[in-house]
Design a protein around this motif. Sequence first.
Motif, PDB file in Angstrom:
ATOM      1  N   VAL A 115     -10.754  -0.561   9.193  1.00 20.78           N
ATOM      2  CA  VAL A 115      -9.887   0.320   8.413  1.00 20.78           C
ATOM      3  C   VAL A 115     -10.727   1.480   7.864  1.00 20.78           C
ATOM      4  O   VAL A 115     -11.744   1.261   7.202  1.00 20.78           O
ATOM      5  CB  VAL A 115      -9.211  -0.442   7.256  1.00 20.78           C
ATOM      6  N   LEU A 116     -10.285   2.701   8.148  1.00 21.49           N
ATOM      7  CA  LEU A 116     -11.008   3.895   7.716  1.00 21.49           C
ATOM      8  C   LEU A 116     -10.118   4.767   6.844  1.00 21.49           C
ATOM      9  O   LEU A 116      -8.916   4.918   7.111  1.00 21.49           O
ATOM     10  CB  LEU A 116     -11.470   4.718   8.926  1.00 21.49           C
ATOM     11  N   ARG A 117     -10.717   5.356   5.826  1.00 24.41           N
ATOM     12  CA  ARG A 117     -10.036   6.367   5.019  1.00 24.41           C
ATOM     13  C   ARG A 117     -10.492   7.750   5.461  1.00 24.41           C
ATOM     14  O   ARG A 117     -11.540   7.891   6.104  1.00 24.41           O
ATOM     15  CB  ARG A 117     -10.314   6.138   3.540  1.00 24.41           C
ATOM     16  N   ASP A 118      -9.700   8.775   5.102  1.00 24.93           N
ATOM     17  CA  ASP A 118      -9.997  10.124   5.602  1.00 24.93           C
ATOM     18  C   ASP A 118     -11.403  10.587   5.243  1.00 24.93           C
ATOM     19  O   ASP A 118     -12.054  11.297   6.010  1.00 24.93           O
ATOM     20  CB  ASP A 118      -8.956  11.122   5.089  1.00 24.93           C
TER      21      ASP A 118
ATOM     22  N   HIS B 256      -6.815  -4.248   5.696  1.00 27.25           N
ATOM     23  CA  HIS B 256      -7.773  -5.010   6.499  1.00 27.25           C
ATOM     24  C   HIS B 256      -7.338  -6.476   6.624  1.00 27.25           C
ATOM     25  O   HIS B 256      -7.461  -7.084   7.697  1.00 27.25           O
ATOM     26  CB  HIS B 256      -9.156  -4.932   5.857  1.00 27.25           C
ATOM     27  N   ARG B 257      -6.796  -7.024   5.563  1.00 32.59           N
ATOM     28  CA  ARG B 257      -6.350  -8.424   5.556  1.00 32.59           C
ATOM     29  C   ARG B 257      -5.183  -8.640   6.512  1.00 32.59           C
ATOM     30  O   ARG B 257      -5.097  -9.664   7.193  1.00 32.59           O
ATOM     31  CB  ARG B 257      -5.949  -8.811   4.128  1.00 32.59           C
TER      32      ARG B 257
ATOM     33  N   ARG C 194      -8.934  -1.305  -2.865  1.00 36.89           N
ATOM     34  CA  ARG C 194      -7.963  -2.405  -2.765  1.00 36.89           C
ATOM     35  C   ARG C 194      -6.935  -2.116  -1.662  1.00 36.89           C
ATOM     36  O   ARG C 194      -6.553  -3.019  -0.916  1.00 36.89           O
ATOM     37  CB  ARG C 194      -7.258  -2.620  -4.105  1.00 36.89           C
ATOM     38  N   ASP C 195      -6.485  -0.871  -1.556  1.00 31.42           N
ATOM     39  CA  ASP C 195      -5.575  -0.500  -0.472  1.00 31.42           C
ATOM     40  C   ASP C 195      -6.209  -0.827   0.875  1.00 31.42           C
ATOM     41  O   ASP C 195      -5.565  -1.387   1.769  1.00 31.42           O
ATOM     42  CB  ASP C 195      -5.256   0.992  -0.522  1.00 31.42           C
TER      43      ASP C 195
ATOM     44  N   VAL D 104       0.860  -1.177   0.000  1.00 38.91           N
ATOM     45  CA  VAL D 104       0.000   0.000   0.000  1.00 38.91           C
ATOM     46  C   VAL D 104       0.900   1.231   0.000  1.00 38.91           C
ATOM     47  O   VAL D 104       1.327   1.683   1.061  1.00 38.91           O
ATOM     48  CB  VAL D 104      -0.921   0.013   1.240  1.00 38.91           C
ATOM     49  N   PRO D 105       1.231   1.762  -1.172  1.00 40.76           N
ATOM     50  CA  PRO D 105       2.156   2.892  -1.232  1.00 40.76           C
ATOM     51  C   PRO D 105       1.682   4.079  -0.399  1.00 40.76           C
ATOM     52  O   PRO D 105       0.520   4.481  -0.466  1.00 40.76           O
ATOM     53  CB  PRO D 105       2.179   3.235  -2.727  1.00 40.76           C
TER      54      PRO D 105
END
Length: 358
Positions: A96-99, A161-162, A155-156, A43-44
């Motif tokens: 997992v949360l994104r901004d 999460h995995r 996908r990131d 995950v870059p």
Amino acid sequence: MRASIHLTAREQRITWELLEILHSSLDLHEVLRGAYGALCQLVPADHGALCVSLPGDPTAYDWAVADLPPELFAGYAELARHDFVRSAVIARPNVVLRDSEMLPRRSIEGSVMYRRSRELGMRLEQAMAVLLAVEPGWHGGITLYRDRRRPFSDRDRALLHRLAPSIAAATRSCRRFGDSVRRGDALEAALRREGIEVLVVAPPASVLARSAEAEALLERWFTAVERSAGALPVPLAGALGAAAAEPAAGAWAAPWVRRTSRGELRADFVPFVDRGRTFWVVELREAAVAAAPAAWRGRLTDRQVEVAERVMRGWDNALIAEDLGCAQATVKKHLQRVYDALGVPSRTALMAYAAQRC
């Protein structure tokens, strides 16, 4: 449950490298630094932080990885209440949360943390994070940042999460046994853990040591056919084998549970390395049947009491239905009548009410 995602050959290779890193040491900083390096290949990210909370202060952290200017964390105790990432993930642990799921864009750009990063010459434009609720009383966290307007993808998120359960389990192992291993007495330290019974196991199922009351507990919960001298009971051996074989699925972070009408037995499997060899600590916790407060019995039917007591054990409707031999819809109806009779709105409120009445 891990995200359903098909890994490319490259992603599979990096994932297994990361898992090897997680098993390679009980030095928390070494493990998390190695995990961060592998994670950023999957995950870059331009910056990141991996931390573990310190006892006694929920805003104090051991920053095992802080790929950010030191100044940003020098006064973090004062900034913590303004950290929108921390606030968001604490409200939803292990998610997992994104901004974009934390704050609206305008609010992010007006936040103290965003402005502080800009003052330090950074542009923390995108974030993705997860709080790892690994133990009662302490937690870990993973946050990745990008300094360009390039959002983290679905996908990131699925990749993080995995891997998060395996990182959480490794963090737990480091915190529990790292200091003991450096002193050379990891097995003794495992056996001294309070409030639980412990088995120290050499794979696949040989019991090397056990705490004082472990044998009596095993006799209560496993039949003579399931038990074997010097070895784990068959059900536990099977669960341990599955945990050891599939670390990529986070299996060794998940407990094994046996439930009966008298209560439940939970087993947690914790890997650790001592002198280059991998062992497992099997932690056994026994919970008695939760009894409804006596005052409830005049307000509830016998069946409603049975349902309420199982809710107090943390059982879901499906498990309650299986145990009582009825349909889930029937359990739901009984539970609603319990709520109405006791004047509570939810399962959580019911459990809190029970604790107050005991």
